[in-house]
Design a protein around this motif. Structure first.
Motif, PDB file in Angstrom:
ATOM      1  N   ASP A  55       0.842  -1.188   0.000  1.00  0.00           N
ATOM      2  CA  ASP A  55       0.000   0.000   0.000  1.00  0.00           C
ATOM      3  C   ASP A  55       0.881   1.243   0.000  1.00  0.00           C
ATOM      4  O   ASP A  55       1.681   1.454   0.901  1.00  0.00           O
ATOM      5  N   ASN A  56       0.750   2.071  -1.037  1.00  0.00           N
ATOM      6  CA  ASN A  56       1.566   3.277  -1.142  1.00  0.00           C
ATOM      7  C   ASN A  56       0.803   4.527  -0.745  1.00  0.00           C
ATOM      8  O   ASN A  56       1.164   5.636  -1.115  1.00  0.00           O
ATOM      9  N   SER A  57      -0.296   4.350  -0.017  1.00  0.00           N
ATOM     10  CA  SER A  57      -1.055   5.502   0.443  1.00  0.00           C
ATOM     11  C   SER A  57      -0.195   6.365   1.352  1.00  0.00           C
ATOM     12  O   SER A  57       0.754   5.894   1.977  1.00  0.00           O
ATOM     13  N   ASN A  58      -0.546   7.636   1.437  1.00  0.00           N
ATOM     14  CA  ASN A  58       0.270   8.561   2.216  1.00  0.00           C
ATOM     15  C   ASN A  58      -0.078   8.474   3.699  1.00  0.00           C
ATOM     16  O   ASN A  58      -0.624   9.388   4.287  1.00  0.00           O
ATOM     17  N   PHE A  59       0.229   7.325   4.305  1.00  0.00           N
ATOM     18  CA  PHE A  59      -0.009   7.134   5.722  1.00  0.00           C
ATOM     19  C   PHE A  59       1.101   7.809   6.522  1.00  0.00           C
ATOM     20  O   PHE A  59       2.252   7.824   6.118  1.00  0.00           O
ATOM     21  N   ALA A  60       0.746   8.346   7.678  1.00  0.00           N
ATOM     22  CA  ALA A  60       1.742   8.782   8.646  1.00  0.00           C
ATOM     23  C   ALA A  60       1.920   7.641   9.630  1.00  0.00           C
ATOM     24  O   ALA A  60       0.952   7.164  10.224  1.00  0.00           O
ATOM     25  N   LEU A  61       3.156   7.181   9.803  1.00  0.00           N
ATOM     26  CA  LEU A  61       3.421   6.007  10.624  1.00  0.00           C
ATOM     27  C   LEU A  61       3.993   6.419  11.979  1.00  0.00           C
ATOM     28  O   LEU A  61       4.986   7.136  12.051  1.00  0.00           O
ATOM     29  N   ILE A  62       3.340   5.954  13.055  1.00  0.00           N
ATOM     30  CA  ILE A  62       3.853   6.159  14.405  1.00  0.00           C
ATOM     31  C   ILE A  62       4.272   4.803  14.955  1.00  0.00           C
ATOM     32  O   ILE A  62       3.450   3.897  15.082  1.00  0.00           O
ATOM     33  N   VAL A  63       5.553   4.685  15.244  1.00  0.00           N
ATOM     34  CA  VAL A  63       6.095   3.434  15.770  1.00  0.00           C
ATOM     35  C   VAL A  63       6.210   3.565  17.288  1.00  0.00           C
ATOM     36  O   VAL A  63       6.977   4.395  17.789  1.00  0.00           O
ATOM     37  N   LEU A  64       5.438   2.772  18.020  1.00  0.00           N
ATOM     38  CA  LEU A  64       5.457   2.810  19.478  1.00  0.00           C
ATOM     39  C   LEU A  64       6.611   1.934  19.964  1.00  0.00           C
ATOM     40  O   LEU A  64       6.477   0.726  20.140  1.00  0.00           O
ATOM     41  N   CYS A  65       7.754   2.580  20.148  1.00  0.00           N
ATOM     42  CA  CYS A  65       8.992   1.831  20.406  1.00  0.00           C
ATOM     43  C   CYS A  65       8.973   0.963  21.667  1.00  0.00           C
ATOM     44  O   CYS A  65       9.590  -0.117  21.656  1.00  0.00           O
ATOM     45  N   PRO A  66       8.335   1.384  22.735  1.00  0.00           N
ATOM     46  CA  PRO A  66       8.358   0.506  23.907  1.00  0.00           C
ATOM     47  C   PRO A  66       7.775  -0.888  23.649  1.00  0.00           C
ATOM     48  O   PRO A  66       8.103  -1.840  24.349  1.00  0.00           O
ATOM     49  N   THR A  68       7.546  -2.216  20.257  1.00  0.00           N
ATOM     50  CA  THR A  68       7.880  -2.639  18.899  1.00  0.00           C
ATOM     51  C   THR A  68       9.380  -2.847  18.779  1.00  0.00           C
ATOM     52  O   THR A  68      10.161  -1.976  19.178  1.00  0.00           O
ATOM     53  N   ASN A  69       9.787  -3.954  18.232  1.00  0.00           N
ATOM     54  CA  ASN A  69      11.205  -4.249  18.043  1.00  0.00           C
ATOM     55  C   ASN A  69      11.670  -3.626  16.725  1.00  0.00           C
ATOM     56  O   ASN A  69      11.519  -4.209  15.651  1.00  0.00           O
ATOM     57  N   VAL A  70      12.261  -2.443  16.806  1.00  0.00           N
ATOM     58  CA  VAL A  70      12.675  -1.751  15.586  1.00  0.00           C
ATOM     59  C   VAL A  70      13.956  -2.340  15.001  1.00  0.00           C
ATOM     60  O   VAL A  70      14.391  -1.918  13.920  1.00  0.00           O
ATOM     61  N   GLU A  71      14.563  -3.293  15.672  1.00  0.00           N
ATOM     62  CA  GLU A  71      15.746  -3.951  15.112  1.00  0.00           C
ATOM     63  C   GLU A  71      15.361  -5.162  14.266  1.00  0.00           C
ATOM     64  O   GLU A  71      16.215  -5.780  13.635  1.00  0.00           O
ATOM     65  N   ARG A  73      14.242  -6.953  11.059  1.00  0.00           N
ATOM     66  CA  ARG A  73      14.449  -6.586   9.656  1.00  0.00           C
ATOM     67  C   ARG A  73      13.138  -6.291   8.936  1.00  0.00           C
ATOM     68  O   ARG A  73      13.060  -5.366   8.122  1.00  0.00           O
ATOM     69  N   ALA A  74      12.088  -7.032   9.251  1.00  0.00           N
ATOM     70  CA  ALA A  74      10.796  -6.788   8.601  1.00  0.00           C
ATOM     71  C   ALA A  74      10.229  -5.427   8.999  1.00  0.00           C
ATOM     72  O   ALA A  74       9.663  -4.705   8.172  1.00  0.00           O
ATOM     73  N   VAL A  75      10.393  -5.075  10.269  1.00  0.00           N
ATOM     74  CA  VAL A  75       9.926  -3.765  10.737  1.00  0.00           C
ATOM     75  C   VAL A  75      10.725  -2.654  10.067  1.00  0.00           C
ATOM     76  O   VAL A  75      10.170  -1.648   9.607  1.00  0.00           O
ATOM     77  N   LEU A  76      12.044  -2.817   9.978  1.00  0.00           N
ATOM     78  CA  LEU A  76      12.888  -1.815   9.326  1.00  0.00           C
ATOM     79  C   LEU A  76      12.528  -1.665   7.850  1.00  0.00           C
ATOM     80  O   LEU A  76      12.526  -0.548   7.312  1.00  0.00           O
ATOM     81  N   ASN A  77      12.233  -2.763   7.183  1.00  0.00           N
ATOM     82  CA  ASN A  77      11.826  -2.689   5.778  1.00  0.00           C
ATOM     83  C   ASN A  77      10.544  -1.877   5.617  1.00  0.00           C
ATOM     84  O   ASN A  77      10.406  -1.085   4.679  1.00  0.00           O
ATOM     85  N   SER A  78       9.579  -2.088   6.522  1.00  0.00           N
ATOM     86  CA  SER A  78       8.324  -1.339   6.461  1.00  0.00           C
ATOM     87  C   SER A  78       8.562   0.151   6.674  1.00  0.00           C
ATOM     88  O   SER A  78       7.970   0.990   5.985  1.00  0.00           O
ATOM     89  N   ILE A  79       9.427   0.482   7.630  1.00  0.00           N
ATOM     90  CA  ILE A  79       9.739   1.885   7.888  1.00  0.00           C
ATOM     91  C   ILE A  79      10.438   2.508   6.684  1.00  0.00           C
ATOM     92  O   ILE A  79      10.099   3.620   6.250  1.00  0.00           O
ATOM     93  N   ALA A  80      11.418   1.801   6.117  1.00  0.00           N
ATOM     94  CA  ALA A  80      12.165   2.324   4.970  1.00  0.00           C
ATOM     95  C   ALA A  80      11.251   2.552   3.770  1.00  0.00           C
ATOM     96  O   ALA A  80      11.372   3.553   3.056  1.00  0.00           O
ATOM     97  N   LEU A  81      10.318   1.628   3.519  1.00  0.00           N
ATOM     98  CA  LEU A  81       9.396   1.763   2.398  1.00  0.00           C
ATOM     99  C   LEU A  81       8.600   3.050   2.501  1.00  0.00           C
ATOM    100  O   LEU A  81       8.442   3.781   1.519  1.00  0.00           O
ATOM    101  N   ARG A  82       8.128   3.350   3.674  1.00  0.00           N
ATOM    102  CA  ARG A  82       7.336   4.568   3.869  1.00  0.00           C
ATOM    103  C   ARG A  82       8.210   5.817   3.797  1.00  0.00           C
ATOM    104  O   ARG A  82       7.795   6.856   3.295  1.00  0.00           O
ATOM    105  N   TYR A  83       9.417   5.718   4.316  1.00  0.00           N
ATOM    106  CA  TYR A  83      10.330   6.863   4.284  1.00  0.00           C
ATOM    107  C   TYR A  83      10.641   7.268   2.852  1.00  0.00           C
ATOM    108  O   TYR A  83      10.575   8.451   2.493  1.00  0.00           O
ATOM    109  N   TYR A  84      10.978   6.289   2.007  1.00  0.00           N
ATOM    110  CA  TYR A  84      11.307   6.593   0.617  1.00  0.00           C
ATOM    111  C   TYR A  84      10.071   6.989  -0.183  1.00  0.00           C
ATOM    112  O   TYR A  84      10.188   7.560  -1.270  1.00  0.00           O
ATOM    113  N   ASN A  85       8.886   6.716   0.360  1.00  0.00           N
ATOM    114  CA  ASN A  85       7.641   7.134  -0.273  1.00  0.00           C
ATOM    115  C   ASN A  85       7.209   8.503   0.229  1.00  0.00           C
ATOM    116  O   ASN A  85       6.064   8.917   0.035  1.00  0.00           O
TER     117      ASN A  85
END
Length: 568
Positions: A55-66, A68-71, A73-85
């Motif tokens: 989904d390439n919709s213009n979502f604003a993503l809030i990652v609740l770090c406490p 969510t495991n941001v390390e 790889r799947a989570v990082l890929n999701s974040i990167a996809l949105r960042y480059y979009n």
């Protein structure tokens, strides 16, 4: 959580995507999300970041770090996809290490110069624009209402930015391209990536917003990993609103100011207007290390008096081999790292702002901190009308003292690269002075100026965006179907290594796989393409800290593309 919807039912201009359901005990993020829903009409969804999303919709993503495991790889890929979009990415209550993990994954280097495990940010946000502007949200507030206000402002940055005249100066196209390997002197104000950090609050009932536009570059010297100098070009743009609370009216016998009763008789009073704004910026080192090696190269304005507008025309040249982050012409966004080199660089920009009935004192290099960049803007106060029969009346204070004032302060710092670990950030102190002016004894005495007791200051901590120590002259190479070679130039403060990312891409080779220093030419060679399909490969250039510490702390990816035919 309020107003949750499924993706399939989304019917709103703003979609707020959360990495997981926030714990009900966490009032700060609850209030922030609820306010966004109320202020913008946004819809909220809960999304599993471990599942691939197309989904390439213009979502604003809030990652609740406490939670969510941001390390992962799947989570990082999701974040990167949105960042480059070009979508908003916000980390809620991240540790410094988690910020570095995310930033390194999408940009190829750490955000901080050293990793820490402490939680010092309530919010950390990123928003990459096509024009080379990179918005940064750094929020240290703990109060839910302040966290909510910062988050709402960051998510609405796209729409608010166009209302700022200074922003228009930053989105013009680069006059000298760097994408095609032009190593001639560039204007960093046009070619380099600009980081924008916004701080906003209210002092003495007067709302204000301060934008810090930051460019940086590295001047190479030798091949030691800690050699050379780092330069920082910073522009502080204010939107300071003196209107709220200002009151000018005709008063009777007495009036109360700051809890004290004053005799007026009959006459005008001008209450709660801005007397001055003061902005002070200094680098406060870590671990009490001496800051004497910080040099203030430039600071404007120096003085303003008796003019209605002031123009800052900044121009500074730097010689030698220069490394910087590429802006809008920095190559394919999805390739990690974007350090570019130039033979010589400069910084040129110009901006005018209104200063009617305002004086400015440049107070740089004053105070206990070396290399302080500071300014004090003082406005004309309300004054007695000396016309016959008008002595009970007051002339208005300066218009800018009771309306929106938008100054620009600009300065340049430099310091040795080996001080990066101690000169990580700077402190920015914003101070406001309030004034009240009242008529006295029906105009028979001179008016009385009474400073407001609501004057105060607020300090913000701004992270210095360190320039890359690893740079190349190009990130995209296009070859015809014939066997041929092209030149890649690498500059590195320290040592570097080069390899083809996929060992199966044996059709592309490089003449050097390691080196050091500020100028090394590497030949990229491709075999003749016999097939009917085009092909591509990724080269990875990595900076190695030093022999004692073989940590790879910067990465640049280079795309090699071979066509099935000839190239014009």
């Amino acid at each position: 959580m309020t107003n949750l919807v499924n993706k399939t039912n989304v019917d709103s201009e703003m979609i707020l995507s959360l990495s997981n359901e926030p714990a009900i005990r966490d009032k700060a993020i609850e209030e922030a999300v609820i306010r966004i829903v109320e202020d913008t009409g946004a819809k909220v969804i809960i999304e599993n970041l471990k599942k691939p999303s197309t989904d390439n919709s213009n979502f604003a993503l809030i990652v609740l770090c406490p939670d969510t495991n941001v390390e992962d790889r799947a989570v990082l890929n999701s974040i990167a996809l949105r960042y480059y979009n070009n979508q908003h990415i916000v980390l809620y209550k991240p540790t410094n290490r988690e910020i570095n993990t995310v930033y390194r994954y999408i940009e190829g280097k750490d955000y901080f110069s050293a990793e820490q495990t402490t939680v010092s940010y309530s919010l950390f946000g990123l928003k990459l624009e096509d024009n080379g502007i990179n918005y940064i949200l750094e929020c240290h507030d703990k109060l839910p209402e302040r966290i909510a206000a910062s988050l709402v402002d960051f998510l609405e940055k796209d729409t608010k930015a166009i209302d700022k005249p200074f922003f228009e100066k930053l989105i013009k196209s680069a006059k000298k391209t760097i994408r095609n390997g032009d190593e001639s002197e560039v204007n960093l104000a046009e070619a380099a990536k600009c980081y924008v950090i916004t701080q906003q609050s209210t002092l003495a009932g007067k709302p204000f917003s301060l934008d810090y536009y930051m460019y940086s570059c590295h001047v190479y010297d030798g091949d030691a990993s800690t050699g050379g100098e780092d330069w920082f070009f910073i522009q502080q743009y204010g939107i300071l609103n003196g209107a709220p609370g200002y009151d000018k009216h005709w008063a009777g016998t007495r009036i109360n100011v700051n809890g004290e009763s004053w005799y007026v008789g009959q006459g005008d009073v001008a209450l709660n207007y801005v007397d001055y704004y003061k902005m002070t910026n200094y680098i406060n080192s870590q671990n009490n290390v001496d800051t004497k090696e910080i040099v203030l190269i430039y600071a404007e304005p120096q003085a303003i008096n008796g003019v209605t507008s002031y123009t800052i025309s900044e121009s500074e040249s730097i010689s030698g081999t220069i490394g910087f982050e590429g802006g809008k012409d920095g190559g394919a966004a999805t390739l990690k790292g974007n350090g570019f080199l130039s033979i010589g660089a400069g910084f040129e920009s110009s901006y005018s702002f209104e200063v009617a009935d305002c004086t400015c004192e440049g107070r740089s290099l004053e105070g206990e901190h070396p290399a302080t960049a500071a300014w004090k803007y003082t406005f004309k106060r309300a004054q007695q009308n000396r016309s016959i029969g008008k002595w009970q009346h007051l002339h208005d204070p300066a218009k800018l003292a009771t309306s929106v004032f938008s100054p620009l302060n600009t300065w340049i710092w430099k310091f040795p690269t080996d001080k990066r670990d101690v000169y990580k950030q700077f402190e920015s102190v914003f101070e406001i002075g309030i004034m009240n002016t009242i008529s006295r004894y029906s105009g028979s005495q001179s008016p009385k100026d009474i400073p407001g007791d609501s004057s105060g200051s607020e300090k913000f901590t701004i992270t210095l965006k360190m320039p890359p120590l690893l740079c190349v002259n190009k990130r995209d190479f296009l070859f015809s179907n014939e066997c041929s070679s092209q030149t890649l130039e690498i500059a590195c403060q320290g040592s570097w290594s080069l390899q083809v990312e996929d060992a199966n891409d044996t059709w592309v080779s490089v003449s050097e796989t390691e080196g050091k220093g500020q100028s090394t030419k590497v030949y990229i060679t491709v075999d003749k393409l016999e097939g009917a399909s085009e092909r591509s490969a990724i080269l990875q250039v990595t900076r190695i800290k030093d022999k004692e510490d073989p940590t790879e702390d910067e990465l640049i990816q280079i795309k090699v593309f071979q066509s099935t035919g000839k190239i014009d």
